[in-house]
Design a protein around this motif. Sequence first.
Motif, PDB file in Angstrom:
ATOM      1  N   VAL A   1       0.851  -1.201   0.000  1.00 32.25           N
ATOM      2  CA  VAL A   1       0.000   0.000   0.000  1.00 32.25           C
ATOM      3  C   VAL A   1       0.881   1.242   0.000  1.00 32.25           C
ATOM      4  O   VAL A   1       0.631   2.214  -0.729  1.00 32.25           O
ATOM      5  N   GLY A   2       1.941   1.207   0.818  1.00 36.24           N
ATOM      6  CA  GLY A   2       2.869   2.338   0.848  1.00 36.24           C
ATOM      7  C   GLY A   2       3.545   2.554  -0.486  1.00 36.24           C
ATOM      8  O   GLY A   2       3.615   3.683  -0.986  1.00 36.24           O
ATOM      9  N   PHE A   3       4.029   1.467  -1.112  1.00 37.71           N
ATOM     10  CA  PHE A   3       4.717   1.581  -2.395  1.00 37.71           C
ATOM     11  C   PHE A   3       3.791   2.072  -3.506  1.00 37.71           C
ATOM     12  O   PHE A   3       4.243   2.684  -4.472  1.00 37.71           O
TER      13      PHE A   3
ATOM     14  N   ALA B   1       3.650   6.106  -2.595  1.00 41.45           N
ATOM     15  CA  ALA B   1       4.846   6.939  -2.422  1.00 41.45           C
ATOM     16  C   ALA B   1       6.056   6.172  -2.943  1.00 41.45           C
ATOM     17  O   ALA B   1       5.958   5.001  -3.313  1.00 41.45           O
ATOM     18  N   THR B   2       7.187   6.848  -2.983  1.00 40.26           N
ATOM     19  CA  THR B   2       8.406   6.198  -3.458  1.00 40.26           C
ATOM     20  C   THR B   2       8.878   5.160  -2.443  1.00 40.26           C
ATOM     21  O   THR B   2       8.549   5.237  -1.248  1.00 40.26           O
ATOM     22  N   VAL B   3       9.638   4.201  -2.928  1.00 37.33           N
ATOM     23  CA  VAL B   3      10.161   3.154  -2.059  1.00 37.33           C
ATOM     24  C   VAL B   3      11.045   3.760  -0.970  1.00 37.33           C
ATOM     25  O   VAL B   3      10.968   3.372   0.202  1.00 37.33           O
ATOM     26  N   ALA B   4      11.894   4.707  -1.333  1.00 41.20           N
ATOM     27  CA  ALA B   4      12.815   5.316  -0.366  1.00 41.20           C
ATOM     28  C   ALA B   4      12.054   6.006   0.763  1.00 41.20           C
ATOM     29  O   ALA B   4      12.420   5.884   1.937  1.00 41.20           O
ATOM     30  N   GLU B   5      10.990   6.726   0.435  1.00 40.53           N
ATOM     31  CA  GLU B   5      10.204   7.412   1.466  1.00 40.53           C
ATOM     32  C   GLU B   5       9.519   6.408   2.387  1.00 40.53           C
ATOM     33  O   GLU B   5       9.545   6.550   3.617  1.00 40.53           O
TER      34      GLU B   5
END
Length: 310
Positions: free
Chosen positions: A253-255, A258-262
């Motif tokens: 869900v995060g990916f 937003a970007t993977v790094a964030e």
Amino acid sequence: MQPHDLIWVGAAIIAAACQTSRSAFQKRLIPDMGQYAAAYTRFIMALPFTFGLWVLYLVIESKQPLEISQTALMYCLLGSFFQVVFTIALMAAFTKKSFATGTAFSKIDVILAGFIEIFFLGIVFSHLTGLGFILASISVLFLSFAKTSNNIFKTFHALISSFVSLGSLYGLLAGIAITLAQVFFRLSMLALEGDVLNKSLTISVLSLTIQTICFGLYLYVYHREQLFRITQNLSDCVIVGISGTGATIGWFVGFALATVAEVKAVGQIELVFSMLVSLLMFREKIKINELIGMLLLMVSIYLVLADKIW
């Protein structure tokens, strides 16, 4: 902070908490099952729970399964492959008696993801966010060695000395592999048409299926004696599966938002959760240099989110 920012930040924190739970119960499984069998539980035990949630979602929302494009499938296959490589490399580091070193270098995926997304995907981060990535990586490396030393100077000495060890090479390979896996999973979801939760569940089920088969075949060929120990401690294995499901869906869900790094920078709060588990579950003492590392980590997370907060 925009609503979608709240979602991915919350998803990353939930994923980190679930991953902490999964890791704690995997740690309990290692003495009886072995490292590779304990690692395999993250795939095989999470698959039925993730599949069940996916089916439940489709039924409740009255939706059809998403059509998987060739591009999405290719990225998912690559992501799954590199996550299996990550697992094997990390286990190799552990077998070299380099637990701290292997873990440390495997967790520099924040800065590695930042480089990949900047130079290969053309993503632009602010200077403040970039500083947060760097500080997150430093704090992760520091915390990984904090338990082995009595003060901050010995911790840094142990960290610097580890750079020339075989464990650091395996750990670095693991870090590169998991970073590539996460970037490919993000690209896989971006290649799908649908809402965030549907895409996340779909790729979660697909990736876990691939990983269960691939890592299972690896165990059957190279560590067959461990493969058949999976059912020895079923209660802990089930908890690993439930926690793994939460972690996988949370990360995805995060990916998707937003970007993977964030996402991974915020997700490094997992180390804070891990220390709480060490304190409460394993009755281990927390040293002053670990508290310093946690403070550095919290500052790094703030820097990553500063632009969005203000």
